[in-house]
Write a protein that holds these residues in place. Structure first.
Motif, PDB file in Angstrom:
ATOM      1  N   LYS A 164       0.807  -1.223   0.000  1.00  0.00           N
ATOM      2  CA  LYS A 164       0.000   0.000   0.000  1.00  0.00           C
ATOM      3  C   LYS A 164       0.841   1.273   0.000  1.00  0.00           C
ATOM      4  CE  LYS A 164      -3.662  -2.323   2.640  1.00  0.00           C
ATOM      5  NZ  LYS A 164      -2.988  -3.620   2.839  1.00  0.00           N
ATOM      6  N   TYR A 165       2.080   1.158   0.500  1.00  0.00           N
ATOM      7  CA  TYR A 165       2.944   2.338   0.643  1.00  0.00           C
ATOM      8  C   TYR A 165       4.370   1.965   0.230  1.00  0.00           C
ATOM      9  CZ  TYR A 165      -0.872   3.161   3.940  1.00  0.00           C
ATOM     10  OH  TYR A 165      -2.100   3.280   4.521  1.00  0.00           O
ATOM     11  N   SER A 224       7.765   7.906   2.566  1.00  0.00           N
ATOM     12  CA  SER A 224       7.003   8.676   1.576  1.00  0.00           C
ATOM     13  C   SER A 224       7.558   8.369   0.178  1.00  0.00           C
ATOM     14  CB  SER A 224       7.146  10.169   1.855  1.00  0.00           C
ATOM     15  OG  SER A 224       8.496  10.557   1.619  1.00  0.00           O
ATOM     16  N   TRP A 225       6.780   8.696  -0.838  1.00  0.00           N
ATOM     17  CA  TRP A 225       7.277   8.552  -2.212  1.00  0.00           C
ATOM     18  C   TRP A 225       8.505   9.429  -2.424  1.00  0.00           C
ATOM     19  CZ3 TRP A 225       6.403   5.106  -5.992  1.00  0.00           C
ATOM     20  CH2 TRP A 225       5.288   4.280  -5.863  1.00  0.00           C
ATOM     21  N   GLU A 281      -8.346   4.391  -7.140  1.00  0.00           N
ATOM     22  CA  GLU A 281      -7.009   4.425  -6.567  1.00  0.00           C
ATOM     23  C   GLU A 281      -6.976   3.474  -5.386  1.00  0.00           C
ATOM     24  OE1 GLU A 281      -5.986   8.490  -5.720  1.00  0.00           O
ATOM     25  OE2 GLU A 281      -5.338   8.781  -7.800  1.00  0.00           O
ATOM     26  N   TYR A 339      -4.870   3.099  -1.853  1.00  0.00           N
ATOM     27  CA  TYR A 339      -3.889   3.648  -0.915  1.00  0.00           C
ATOM     28  C   TYR A 339      -2.898   4.538  -1.679  1.00  0.00           C
ATOM     29  CZ  TYR A 339      -5.995   0.600   2.526  1.00  0.00           C
ATOM     30  OH  TYR A 339      -6.902  -0.002   3.375  1.00  0.00           O
ATOM     31  N   GLU A 340      -1.567   4.294  -1.503  1.00  0.00           N
ATOM     32  CA  GLU A 340      -0.602   5.174  -2.172  1.00  0.00           C
ATOM     33  C   GLU A 340       0.005   4.535  -3.420  1.00  0.00           C
ATOM     34  OE1 GLU A 340       2.366   6.930   0.345  1.00  0.00           O
ATOM     35  OE2 GLU A 340       0.880   7.841   1.662  1.00  0.00           O
ATOM     36  N   LYS A 389       0.983   3.687  -7.127  1.00  0.00           N
ATOM     37  CA  LYS A 389       1.073   4.466  -8.364  1.00  0.00           C
ATOM     38  C   LYS A 389       1.213   3.502  -9.531  1.00  0.00           C
ATOM     39  CE  LYS A 389       3.529   8.409  -6.279  1.00  0.00           C
ATOM     40  NZ  LYS A 389       2.799   9.633  -6.620  1.00  0.00           N
TER      41      LYS A 389
END
Lengths: 115, 778
Positions: B87-88, B105-106, B503, B505-506, B508
């Motif tokens: 998810k991250y 973080s990204w 989308e 979670y995070e 991409k």
């Protein structure tokens, strides 16, 4: 023809390849999780060596007591999800009397009237 | 009949718009392509509500799949909403193998990657960064573009796939043979399908090296073959097992794994010696017929039959059926590539299609290129790599085919050697995008496990935590699934939209990841504002490699989104007659001679055998008879299953329910001899290693042939070492070999090994994962 005539599913099992799409489509439609059974279940026989030296490989999905012929889908004008998604396109939904005529016209077919 | 169904579709319910409302659901009409992995690109309807995909249905208005879907797509929502999805972004905080991670973080993830890339570029050279991908994920052009344009490295590679033994042997020889590729024509390039007046059904399809109903390889929807069979198409099948298609075939040749080339050469012998070939095509469009004629005299049917463990009459009859069919198509698959003679086998098949006059005719072996000539391949972005840097690509020194860049990838075996030996230079970073090599594509998986752990910095991009990620990743980036990305599908024709509808979670998309990372490293080569702009560039990227056909387009992503499926208007047959294939616009094929090169002029120049030939697998009853006494069975691997795409989906409950365990097929006589019955656990073992799988009885096999599944790991087991998701417990690639390939470096013997089989007992039971991770490899 009676307005309340029964509907069924005709399976041309000459072409059933055993892809399980009917099974999975049905489980998703009925919301059946792992271990909660099937609304239609694929059965397999083969490859079997026949007396003529050729192998035969048969598949046939059988609707269970959970099958309601996708009443909610057919009401809105869609096909039962197993018929819609069958990769071999070997399943037909319709009135039993019409399907029976089709069944008589070609061998290796099986007509189910699940409910 | 396909083509007709569309007329019967209820247009009140199924619309031609790209999006509409159905009660509480928004319905989006688009196409599906990965994750999860697949080789198709089927048309789907997403039913979304409150930002979540709740239902999926096949689009019955699509001429591609006509509403049909496989069980993996049907169960998409269970996979996409699986609680174990990444998810991250994560960074490793324990030792490699401990499975200890911290959410980051990204920005931090990108900064860390950029820092390492800059350091390696400056201190060691960009070539020390290797990017890799698996098969069947929508990253064919994305990872290469990132490697060539952001890392400035020529080393993009297909995981650790030995002999690049998936597709590349066939495409490469296709380029040498006629400047193009061939695909069985089941009308898939025609919008009206069987109803198109120009189309003609194949009288025969020769199926070799795949079970297309299950594998759907190379952008080919396998059940199209069933559609054709219903209309009368007949089959010739070469397969060690009686697949469903084999049992329906007029001619089933139960070849010993790895010997298909001998059979094809003998079929050519019959076709030429019985004068069954197409004189007109041979005279006008083939080069080297006399040399081929001479070569095939070395392969009489009696000799080939003895090699392949079949009867000579079977070869003769199959050859006659194929040659007399008008037209005949060839559906060739992965197992063509998975022998050391993958290149000559593919050459033999191309030669057969050519001399029988089946090249690029309706219902034959058509010549495809991507719609609008979109730059969809491993060469995407290669134009950004300098000539000097190209010379550093791993594999070019050994193989002129790699140097010429027909299929511009580095060679997997050479990358492995470079990691192990630091020669010709050390490998400092792996960018591992959607591949799980130690569970799937790497031969000799324990060796590759060791090698990957030796590399100082590794990034993994994937959907779930994998054994590869736990074993060697330092940074993990979570990527989106098909419904979470703006993308496209073109391999080969038509062009299809992939539209983002939700989308997660995070996560991409792969497009977003390469764009955002690329912008930080080489902003001028990543000028696009967002993924939509990037995709418009991709759609318009045609004609970098070909002159003329197909014409490129100036269509944008948003226009494609509304079209859903875009059929260009310049599809044609017999393109060699129309000047559509050669860069100079003249009629003929895009080769030195302008013809189909039965005798390969390029191979002659490079010192390779310019004609098709057969080579025995390096370990076999014939090559290594003494070894075969100890390992007295022929092992083939990699048969596809309906439930899984290679190493994927073992954690998806409904799919796993349908196929809970890894299976090895044994003939009933062999099972009786071993004292095992269906469901028993057995060891499959050879000189290199062993794994355990469960017995399935298969009466159609030769009693000395064993067939084992690949791709197995167990997401339900402990992730941390020594268990490592049980990745080596049932891994058939404990037995395969890395670095044994054909002379061109293409083709490797994944599917023609030798082994012994014996029951797992309380005394001999062990976890190979624990053995291998504890001892550090074999």
């Amino acid at each position: 023809m009676a307005a309340d005539e029964k509907y069924g599913i005709l399976i041309d099992y000459e072409w059933c390849t055993g892809c399980h799409s009917c099974e999975m489509a049905c489980k998703v439609e009925l919301g059946l999780k792992e271990g909660e059974g099937y609304g239609i279940k694929l059965h397999e026989d083969g490859p079997t060596l026949m007396p003529n030296g050729k192998y035969e490989y048969l598949y046939l999905p059988i609707p269970t007591s959970l099958c309601d012929l996708c009443a909610a889908r057919t009401e809105m004008g869609k096909l039962p999800t197993c018929v819609h998604h069958c990769q071999a396109a070997c399943m037909t939904y319709g009135k039993v009397s019409e399907l029976a005529e089709k069944a008589a016209a070609k061998p290796k077919q099986c007509l189910f009237v699940p409910c | 009949m396909i083509g007709n169904e569309l007329e019967g579709v209820n247009k009140e319910v199924y619309k031609t718009d790209w999006q509409w409302q159905e009660g509480e659901y928004t319905v989006t009409r688009t196409n599906m392509w990965t994750a999860p992995g697949c080789h198709n690109g089927c048309s789907v309807l997403y039913y979304t509500k409150d930002g979540k995909v709740e239902k999926i249905e096949g689009d019955p208005l699509s001429p591609y799949n006509q509403g049909r879907l496989c069980m993996r797509c049907l169960d998409y929502c269970e996979t996409a909403n699986h609680p174990d999805r990444l998810k991250y972004p994560l960074k490793r905080v324990g030792e490699r193998g401990e499975n200890k991670w911290e959410r980051i973080s990204w920005d931090e993830a990108y900064d860390t990657i950029v820092e390492h890339v800059r350091d390696i570029q400056e201190n060691f050279g960009p070539e020390c960064i290797v990017s890799m991908q698996g098969t069947g994920r929508n990253i064919c052009w994305q990872t290469p573009y990132l490697s060539y344009s952001a890392f400035n490295s020529p080393n993009f590679v297909l995981g650790f796939l030995s002999g690049d033994a998936c597709y590349l042997p066939r495409t490469t020889i296709g380029h040498c043979f006629m400047g193009d590729f061939m695909v069985a024509d089941i009308s898939q390039h025609l919008e009206r399908r069987f109803n198109d007046p120009e189309y003609k059904l194949p009288e025969y399809i020769l199926i070799v090296g795949n079970n297309p109903l299950v594998s759907n390889g190379d952008g080919f929807f396998g059940h199209w073959i069933v559609d054709a069979m219903k209309e009368g198409t007949k089959l010739i099948v070469l397969d060690p097992s009686a697949t469903w298609l084999a049992t329906k075939a007029e001619h089933w040749l139960r070849v010993r794994p790895g010997t298909d080339a001998a059979v094809i050469l003998a079929m050519l012998n019959v076709i030429i010696n019985e004068d069954l070939y197409d004189h007109d095509f041979v005279e006008n469009w083939c080069y080297g017929f006399e040399e081929l004629t001479e070569r095939v005299q070395e392969y009489p049917p009696e000799k080939a039959a003895k090699i392949a463990w079949i009867e000579p009459e079977q070869i003769v009859e199959a050859a006659r059926a194929f040659a007399k069919a008008d037209p005949a198509a060839i559906q060739w698959g992965l197992k063509v590539d998975q022998t050391v003679c993958g290149i000559p086998l593919a050459h033999g098949l191309l030669s057969m299609a050519a001399i029988c006059g089946d090249i690029d005719v309706p219902g034959g072996c058509m010549i495809p290129r991507c719609a609008y000539d979109i730059s969809d391949s491993y060469g995407c972005g290669l134009w950004n790599v300098s000539d000097e840097m190209m010379q550093k690509m791993l594999g070019v020194e050994t193989s002129p085919l790699h140097a010429l860049g027909f299929d511009p990838t580095a060679n997997g075996d050479t990358v492995l050697q470079a990691i192990e030996t630091d020669e010709p230079y050390p490998i400092k970073m792996l960018f591992i995008q959607s591949t799980n090599p130690i569970a799937n594509m790497a031969a000799d998986a324990p060796r590759v496990y060791n090698a990957m752990r030796k590399v100082p910095f590794n990034v993994v991009v994937d959907v779930f935590m994998t054994p590869t990620a736990v074993a060697c990743a330092d940074i993990i980036l979570p990527c989106g699934m098909s419904s979470e990305r703006n993308s496209g599908r073109v391999w080969w024709w038509p062009l299809r939209s992939i539209v983002k509808v939700n989308e997660y979670y995070e996560c991409k998309s792969d497009e977003q990841i390469i764009l955002e990372l690329g912008k930080r490293l080489e902003p001028e080569l990543f000028p696009w504002e967002d993924d939509v702009e990037l995709m418009s560039w991709w759609i318009q990227s045609g004609n970098r490699f070909h002159a003329g056909w197909p014409a490129k387009t100036d269509e944008t992503f948003d226009e494609l989104k509304e079209k859903v499926i875009d059929w260009p208007n310049d599809w044609a047959y017999k393109k060699y007659e129309k000047g559509m294939l050669r860069d100079d616009g003249e009629p003929g094929f895009n080769t030195n001679s302008g013809k189909c090169e039965l005798y390969l002029t390029l191979f002659e120049a490079w010192g390779f055998d310019p004609l098709p030939y057969y080579e025995e697998p390096p370990e076999s009853p014939i090559s290594t008879p003494e070894l075969f006494e100890e390992y007295p069975l022929v092992l083939t691997t990699g048969a596809r299953t309906w439930e899984y795409f290679h190493s994927e989906e073992r954690q998806v409950p409904r799919l796993r329910e349908s196929h809970p365990d890894p299976l090895t097929d044994l003939h009933p006589d062999l099972a009786a001899e071993l004292g095992v019955v269906a469901g028993d656990w057995v060891w499959v073992e050879n000189m290199r290693g062993k794994c355990k799988q469960r017995v399935r009885i298969n009466a159609s096999l030769h009693p000395k042939v064993v067939r084992s599944e690949h791709g197995w790991w167990f997401p339900e087991r402990e992730a941390a070492e020594p268990t490592l998701f049980g990745v080596f417990d049932s891994n058939i690639n404990n037995l395969t070999v890395q670095g044994v390939t054909g002379p061109t470096l293409y083709g490797a013997p994944y599917a023609n090994q030798i082994c012994k089989v014996y029951p797992v007992t309380a005394e001999n039971d062990a976890s190979m994962s624990e053995v291998i991770t504890t001892k550090g490899g074999n």
